[in-house]
Design a protein around this motif. Structure first.
Motif, PDB file in Angstrom:
ATOM      1  N   ASP A 268      -7.258  21.467  95.781  1.00 13.59           N
ATOM      2  CA  ASP A 268      -6.117  22.379  95.790  1.00 13.59           C
ATOM      3  C   ASP A 268      -5.426  22.384  97.156  1.00 13.59           C
ATOM      4  N   TYR A 269      -4.115  22.670  97.119  1.00 10.54           N
ATOM      5  CA  TYR A 269      -3.306  22.690  98.342  1.00 10.54           C
ATOM      6  C   TYR A 269      -2.600  24.042  98.433  1.00 10.54           C
ATOM      7  N   LEU A 270      -2.891  24.812  99.479  1.00 10.50           N
ATOM      8  CA  LEU A 270      -2.273  26.117  99.683  1.00 10.50           C
ATOM      9  C   LEU A 270      -1.130  25.972 100.672  1.00 10.50           C
ATOM     10  N   ILE A 271       0.099  26.204 100.212  1.00  3.78           N
ATOM     11  CA  ILE A 271       1.293  25.979 101.014  1.00  3.78           C
ATOM     12  C   ILE A 271       2.364  27.021 100.686  1.00  3.78           C
ATOM     13  N   TYR A 272       3.444  27.031 101.468  1.00  2.00           N
ATOM     14  CA  TYR A 272       4.596  27.887 101.172  1.00  2.00           C
ATOM     15  C   TYR A 272       5.392  27.293 100.011  1.00  2.00           C
ATOM     16  N   LYS A 273       6.059  28.167  99.265  1.00  2.00           N
ATOM     17  CA  LYS A 273       6.779  27.728  98.076  1.00  2.00           C
ATOM     18  C   LYS A 273       7.872  26.715  98.390  1.00  2.00           C
ATOM     19  N   HIS A 274       8.629  26.930  99.482  1.00  2.00           N
ATOM     20  CA  HIS A 274       9.765  26.049  99.753  1.00  2.00           C
ATOM     21  C   HIS A 274       9.343  24.638 100.166  1.00  2.00           C
ATOM     22  N   THR A 275       8.047  24.445 100.433  1.00  2.00           N
ATOM     23  CA  THR A 275       7.577  23.108 100.821  1.00  2.00           C
ATOM     24  C   THR A 275       7.021  22.309  99.642  1.00  2.00           C
ATOM     25  N   THR A 276       6.924  22.935  98.470  1.00  2.00           N
ATOM     26  CA  THR A 276       6.282  22.263  97.332  1.00  2.00           C
ATOM     27  C   THR A 276       6.977  20.982  96.862  1.00  2.00           C
ATOM     28  N   PRO A 277       8.317  20.858  96.966  1.00  2.00           N
ATOM     29  CA  PRO A 277       8.952  19.645  96.428  1.00  2.00           C
ATOM     30  C   PRO A 277       8.418  18.330  97.000  1.00  2.00           C
ATOM     31  N   VAL A 278       7.942  18.338  98.241  1.00  2.00           N
ATOM     32  CA  VAL A 278       7.500  17.064  98.832  1.00  2.00           C
ATOM     33  C   VAL A 278       6.128  16.626  98.331  1.00  2.00           C
ATOM     34  N   VAL A 279       5.417  17.519  97.650  1.00  2.00           N
ATOM     35  CA  VAL A 279       4.105  17.130  97.116  1.00  2.00           C
ATOM     36  C   VAL A 279       4.039  17.243  95.594  1.00  2.00           C
ATOM     37  N   GLU A 280       5.175  17.512  94.959  1.00  2.00           N
ATOM     38  CA  GLU A 280       5.199  17.531  93.494  1.00  2.00           C
ATOM     39  C   GLU A 280       4.808  16.153  92.955  1.00  2.00           C
ATOM     40  N   ASN A 281       4.066  16.152  91.867  1.00  2.00           N
ATOM     41  CA  ASN A 281       3.654  14.924  91.163  1.00  2.00           C
ATOM     42  C   ASN A 281       2.642  14.087  91.938  1.00  2.00           C
ATOM     43  N   ASN A 282       2.120  14.620  93.043  1.00  2.00           N
ATOM     44  CA  ASN A 282       1.089  13.874  93.775  1.00  2.00           C
ATOM     45  C   ASN A 282      -0.166  13.832  92.909  1.00  2.00           C
ATOM     46  N   PRO A 283      -0.593  12.648  92.480  1.00  2.00           N
ATOM     47  CA  PRO A 283      -1.709  12.553  91.530  1.00  2.00           C
ATOM     48  C   PRO A 283      -3.059  12.930  92.117  1.00  2.00           C
ATOM     49  N   GLU A 284      -3.140  12.999  93.456  1.00  2.00           N
ATOM     50  CA  GLU A 284      -4.422  13.328  94.085  1.00  2.00           C
ATOM     51  C   GLU A 284      -4.659  14.834  94.163  1.00  2.00           C
ATOM     52  N   ILE A 285      -3.601  15.629  94.003  1.00  2.00           N
ATOM     53  CA  ILE A 285      -3.713  17.082  94.123  1.00  2.00           C
ATOM     54  C   ILE A 285      -3.920  17.694  92.738  1.00  2.00           C
ATOM     55  N   THR A 286      -4.949  18.524  92.603  1.00  2.00           N
ATOM     56  CA  THR A 286      -5.219  19.178  91.325  1.00  2.00           C
ATOM     57  C   THR A 286      -4.258  20.336  91.091  1.00  2.00           C
ATOM     58  N   ASN A 287      -4.173  21.232  92.072  1.00  2.00           N
ATOM     59  CA  ASN A 287      -3.293  22.401  91.951  1.00  2.00           C
ATOM     60  C   ASN A 287      -2.595  22.685  93.269  1.00  2.00           C
ATOM     61  N   ILE A 288      -1.350  23.125  93.175  1.00  2.00           N
ATOM     62  CA  ILE A 288      -0.636  23.655  94.332  1.00  2.00           C
ATOM     63  C   ILE A 288      -0.694  25.170  94.234  1.00  2.00           C
ATOM     64  N   ILE A 289      -1.206  25.807  95.274  1.00  2.00           N
ATOM     65  CA  ILE A 289      -1.328  27.262  95.318  1.00  2.00           C
ATOM     66  C   ILE A 289      -0.288  27.798  96.294  1.00  2.00           C
ATOM     67  N   ILE A 290       0.544  28.699  95.825  1.00  2.00           N
ATOM     68  CA  ILE A 290       1.651  29.202  96.627  1.00  2.00           C
ATOM     69  C   ILE A 290       1.228  30.429  97.441  1.00  2.00           C
ATOM     70  N   PHE A 291       1.578  30.400  98.722  1.00  2.00           N
ATOM     71  CA  PHE A 291       1.411  31.574  99.575  1.00  2.00           C
ATOM     72  C   PHE A 291       2.801  32.129  99.874  1.00  2.00           C
ATOM     73  N   ASP A 292       3.026  33.374  99.537  1.00  2.00           N
ATOM     74  CA  ASP A 292       4.307  34.037  99.755  1.00  2.00           C
ATOM     75  C   ASP A 292       4.168  35.016 100.913  1.00  2.00           C
ATOM     76  N   PRO A 293       4.726  34.703 102.082  1.00  2.00           N
ATOM     77  CA  PRO A 293       4.545  35.579 103.250  1.00  2.00           C
ATOM     78  C   PRO A 293       5.159  36.965 103.076  1.00  2.00           C
ATOM     79  N   LYS A 294       6.124  37.109 102.178  1.00  2.00           N
ATOM     80  CA  LYS A 294       6.717  38.426 101.933  1.00  2.00           C
ATOM     81  C   LYS A 294       5.805  39.273 101.053  1.00  2.00           C
TER      82      LYS A 294
END
Length: 338
Positions: free
Chosen positions: A34-60
């Motif tokens: 899993d990859y924990l990142i900010y929502k606005h950065t997700t497009p650069v890792v979309e469809n990456n076959p090595e990542i199981t889940n993208i977990i969003i951290f919302d600072p607000k």
């Protein structure tokens, strides 16, 4: 095996840090990654076959002590075995600690060291053409026994539909695909990381004088006035080949358009990292405050970079970085990539 990678930074950092997933997948083929990142950065890792889940951290939504506790409780329920904290600031290190993972790896910082079980001291000198940004990230895998890795290049994964969209978009807008198309990284991530517009105008005038090409611009609608100001400074020829009407309305659209370009030229930053991940040649202009040793990775015939300190090691003012210092190098670049 469940592994969480935390990277609570900007687009370039998130993309560069995604190399860890390729290395982890080779070591743990069936692991849940899993990859924990900010929502606005997700497009650069979309469809990456090595990542199981993208977990969003919302600072607000997740700010403050209450947000930290609530978010940490959510992560703990996911039962991670390993956590790698690429940020290692108090908030991310506390989240890593909250997971309860038996193996917690991060960067050596005195104020978060007690929360992490294995800390890595970053090197200050690169050992390969990959650069420090790549090499130091791979060092974080050493506590897992993953060492002596060949440098891994970040990758962006576009769909066939996205590529077809970009090709059709350019054709619909009457872009001559037989001529070089240069994507211009016109703005840096901040004002002091942006090459002065009068200097950038000189650079674009030079490109237009050297090549019969099309110039596209990387910007978002709120930056349109800055683009217009720059274009007003251009020569008539550079204005004719400029197409500010063609731009990606989202980060994925930008990536798709960039994939169809001959090269990307301009301010060092996320756009340069994305172009490299698309295997598009780059010519990066570094601001004086950014370390070339860290971020000038995979230099060679496909990737050029210039920094004020290449010419004046003692100077630190962007106004001293005049285009005439590197126009010959830029000429070599566009001769190779036309």
């Amino acid at each position: 095996m469940k592994i969480l990678v935390i990277q609570m930074k900007m687009i370039g950092d998130v993309l560069t840090s995604s190399i860890l997933f390729e290395a982890l997948r080779k070591e743990y083929p069936t692991a849940h990654l899993d990859y924990l990142i900010y929502k606005h950065t997700t497009p650069v890792v979309e469809n990456n076959p090595e990542i199981t889940n993208i977990i969003i951290f919302d600072p607000k939504q997740d700010k403050g002590l209450k947000g930290l506790i609530t978010y940490g409780q959510k992560l703990r329920k996911l039962n991670y075995n390993i956590v790698i904290d690429l940020y290692s600031k108090p908030y991310s290190a506390l989240l890593a600690y909250a997971t309860g993972a038996k193996i917690r790896i991060g960067i050596e910082k005195w104020y978060t060291k007690p929360l992490l079980l294995h800390v890595i001291k970053y090197d200050s000198r690169p050992q390969s053409s990959a650069g420090l940004a790549i090499e130091n990230r791979l060092k974080l895998l050493h506590p897992l026994g993953i060492k002596d890795l060949s440098p891994i290049k970040p990758k962006v994964y576009l769909t066939t539909e996205e590529i077809n969209w970009a090709q059709n978009y350019l054709l619909t807008h009457k872009v001559d695909m037989t001529r070089p198309i240069y994507m211009i990284s016109i703005l840096g991530s901040s004002y002091n990381k942006t090459y002065p517009e009068n200097y950038m105008a000189e650079v674009l005038n030079f490109i237009a004088s050297e090549k019969d090409c099309t110039l596209l611009y990387n910007y978002i609608p709120s930056q349109k006035s800055q683009v217009d100001n720059l274009i007003n400074l251009l020569s008539e020829k550079a204005k004719r080949v400029s197409r500010p009407d063609i731009f990606g309305k989202s980060l994925r659209e930008f990536l798709a358009l960039c994939s169809q370009c001959t090269a990307l030229i301009g301010n060092e930053g996320g756009a340069v990292n994305m172009a490299k991940a698309l295997k598009i040649p780059t010519f990066a202009i570094f601001s004086p405050q950014v370390s070339k040793k860290a971020w000038s990775n995979f230099e060679g015939s496909n990737n050029y970079s210039v920094h004020l300190h290449d010419y004046y090691p003692e100077k630190h003012n962007y106004d001293d970085f005049k285009p005439k210092l590197f126009l010959e190098k830029l000429k070599d670049f566009v001769e190779i990539h036309d």
